[in-house]
Write an enzyme that holds these catalytic residues in place. Structure first.
Site, short mmCIF file in Angstrom:
data_model
loop_
_atom_site.label_atom_id
_atom_site.label_comp_id
_atom_site.label_asym_id
_atom_site.label_seq_id
_atom_site.Cartn_x
_atom_site.Cartn_y
_atom_site.Cartn_z
CG ASN A 212 15.02 -29.09 -24.99
OD1 ASN A 212 14.47 -28.33 -25.40
ND2 ASN A 212 16.26 -28.84 -24.77
CG ASP A 281 20.41 -30.86 -17.77
OD1 ASP A 281 20.55 -29.46 -17.36
OD2 ASP A 281 19.10 -31.32 -17.34
CE LYS A 291 24.01 -41.91 -41.14
NZ LYS A 291 23.48 -42.56 -42.44
N PRO A 309 28.17 -26.81 -19.06
CG PRO A 309 29.09 -25.01 -20.36
CD PRO A 309 28.99 -26.67 -20.27
CG PHE A 331 12.18 -19.06 -17.59
CD1 PHE A 331 12.52 -17.90 -17.47
CD2 PHE A 331 10.88 -19.29 -18.09
CE1 PHE A 331 11.99 -16.50 -17.89
CE2 PHE A 331 10.14 -18.20 -18.38
CZ PHE A 331 10.55 -16.74 -18.41
CE LYS A 345 15.50 -26.53 -11.77
NZ LYS A 345 14.88 -27.29 -12.95
CE LYS A 349 19.59 -23.88 -12.52
NZ LYS A 349 20.43 -24.57 -13.68
N1 CTP Z 1 20.32 -23.35 -17.32
C1 CTP Z 1 21.61 -22.94 -18.01
N2 CTP Z 1 22.49 -23.69 -18.15
C2 CTP Z 1 22.24 -25.08 -17.97
C3 CTP Z 1 21.17 -25.64 -17.66
C4 CTP Z 1 20.00 -24.49 -17.24
O1 CTP Z 1 21.73 -21.65 -18.15
N3 CTP Z 1 23.32 -25.89 -18.22
C5 CTP Z 1 19.26 -22.44 -17.13
C6 CTP Z 1 17.96 -22.49 -17.86
O2 CTP Z 1 18.13 -21.40 -18.88
C7 CTP Z 1 16.82 -22.06 -16.77
C8 CTP Z 1 17.32 -22.31 -15.44
O3 CTP Z 1 18.95 -22.72 -15.76
O4 CTP Z 1 16.83 -20.63 -16.76
C9 CTP Z 1 16.73 -23.88 -14.98
O5 CTP Z 1 16.88 -24.63 -16.15
P1 CTP Z 1 16.33 -26.28 -15.89
O6 CTP Z 1 16.79 -27.12 -17.11
O7 CTP Z 1 14.87 -26.26 -15.33
O8 CTP Z 1 17.24 -26.94 -14.71
P2 CTP Z 1 18.36 -27.64 -14.53
O9 CTP Z 1 19.53 -26.95 -13.99
O10 CTP Z 1 18.79 -28.40 -15.79
O11 CTP Z 1 17.79 -28.84 -13.47
P3 CTP Z 1 16.88 -30.08 -13.85
O12 CTP Z 1 16.98 -30.18 -15.19
O13 CTP Z 1 17.47 -31.01 -12.81
O14 CTP Z 1 15.69 -29.40 -13.56
#
Ligand code: CTP
Length: 407
Positions: A212, A281, A291, A309, A331, A345, A349
């Site tokens: 990303n 995610d 490849k 995870p 974050f 969130k 979390k």
């Molecule tokens: N985070 C994490 N591990 C993951 C996904 C997210 O530790 N697998 C942490 C990120 O570092 C951040 C927070 O969770 O501190 C939120 O991340 P974000 O990508 O905004 O949230 P998601 O849980 O992925 O939710 P969504 O993509 O549905 O908004």
């Protein structure tokens, strides 16, 4: 500007590294500092006072007999108005002289005459590697530290004499960083802070993957701010090409699984976990070892994904986090409805503090705007540089920590 309104005496002593002090002077001025240059006679053999005067836009002082000061006491006048004295380069000879409290030139006189409790003295050593390693130099530096001076590190590499090793003066950008750090309140002194930063990369095959747009800049800014606030910092960094910050333990990882393993391994020793990483995610259910070749018949590969995870949620649910020994900060990069999404969130979390920002508006930029959300409510941090926001965030986190030793 991190040095706005600060009055810095920049001292130069004899060494080739004086050429770097010229650039340092520019950086200090650009950062908002008022710079008063004081040089030894030896320094003036390497670079002229004219150059330093032009760069600092102030008269340079070299001699203690300089009659320009009405009371003829430059050593008193200049050291009383200083917020810090930075000697860069600090030669081996000059440090030996300081150690004995000798004061036979203007700069050493000023260092001795400075109000100890109010005007910090920072020394940026610069010398040949043998001189640096000599027991006399090492002994002198230990004693200077004991006497209250801040002896900064040295760089390693090619030296003007043709040798290679430790003893080079730190680069001007590094010295600027150290000086700025010196002025930060030590609100995280004695705390161990774990930070995840950057994107992750989920391999599809050996040459392709999914990632990303996270640049890691915010996470690195938080790491620097935490370090400057006196914390012992471990930074688990996804694939990003940013240097440093110096003095931070950096662990490079690629995938979410690697980031998860590294964070878990260090969370046990941390007092604070700040998850700034943009963790993927999902990852391909099975990464191909070879490849994937294009068939040429219009067929596209079908990819299956599995969920990664949730590193933050798992650490926030750990025994140490629930008992208050580990303070977790998340974050949230959202694209809309920041407050509602981030509030939800935070609860999902299970973290006491969540920092929301609008992802697409900040990825790769040097500035950002934050919204802090905790059980008490919200706190808006308007658009500012990521570094300035990181310092404010660190201050907010520090306020929320249990009193040191109480956890
Ligand atoms: N985070 C994490 N591990 C993951 C996904 C997210 O530790 N697998 C942490 C990120 O570092 C951040 C927070 O969770 O501190 C939120 O991340 P974000 O990508 O905004 O949230 P998601 O849980 O992925 O939710 P969504 O993509 O549905 O908004």
């Amino acid at each position: 500007m991190d040095l706005n309104g600060k009055h810095i005496v920049l001292g130069l002593t004899g060494g080739v590294a004086c050429y770097k002090a010229a650039y340092l002077c520019r950086l200090l001025v650009k950062e908002g500092a008022k710079v008063q240059v004081v040089m030894t006679e030896a320094a003036a053999q390497f670079i002229t006072p004219v150059t330093m005067q032009a760069l600092s836009n102030r008269t340079v002082y070299v001699s203690q007999w300089d009659a320009r000061e009405p009371n003829n006491m430059a050593h008193i006048n200049l050291s009383r108005e200083a917020d810090a004295i930075l000697v860069a380069p600090a030669s081996a000879d000059f440090m030996a002289k300081l150690l004995h409290g000798r004061a036979d030139d203007l700069l050493s006189l000023m260092c001795l005459a400075r109000p100890l409790e109010r005007v910090p003295l920072l020394l940026a050593p610069a010398m040949n590697r043998e001189m640096w390693a000599h027991p006399a130099t090492q002994r002198n530096m230990a004693q200077l530290r004991a006497d209250g001076a801040h002896v900064l590190g040295v760089g390693e590499g090619d030296q003007a004499c043709g040798e290679t090793g430790d003893g080079r003066m730190l680069e001007p950008e590094e010295l600027l960083e150290d000086l700025i750090a010196h002025f930060q309140p030590q609100v995280l002194s004695g705390r161990r802070v774990l930070i995840s930063a950057g994107p992750t990369y989920e391999a599809i095959d050996p040459v392709r993957g999914i990632t990303n747009l996270s640049s890691g800049k915010m996470g690195f800014a938080v790491a620097r701010a935490a370090r400057d606030a006196g914390a012992d910092v471990t930074l688990v960094a996804g694939p990003i090409h940013l240097d440093g910050p110096r003095g931070v333990r950096r662990i490079n990882v690629r995938s979410a699984l690697e980031m998860d393993a590294a964070c878990r391994a260090h969370a046990d020793q941390a007092d604070v976990f700040i998850a700034t990483a943009a963790v993927a995610d999902w990852r391909p259910a099975s990464a191909q070892t070879q490849k994937i070749k294009k068939q040429g018949d219009g067929q596209v590969p079908s990819l299956a994904f599995v969920e990664n995870p949730d590193i933050l949620a798992a650490i926030a649910a750990s025994e140490r986090a629930r008992s208050g020994a580990l303070y977790c900060v998340g974050f949230a990069a959202e694209s809309q409805d920041l407050e509602a999404q981030a509030t939800a969130k935070r609860l999902r979390k299970g973290v006491p503090l969540l920092v929301g920002n609008i992802g697409p508006a900040t990825f790769g930029q040097d500035d950002n705007a934050l919204l802090l959300i905790d059980a008490q409510g919200t706190l808006e941090m308007p658009r500012n540089s990521k570094q300035a926001l990181a310092r404010m965030l660190v201050a907010e986190i520090a306020k929320r920590l249990p009193v040191s030793g109480a956890a």
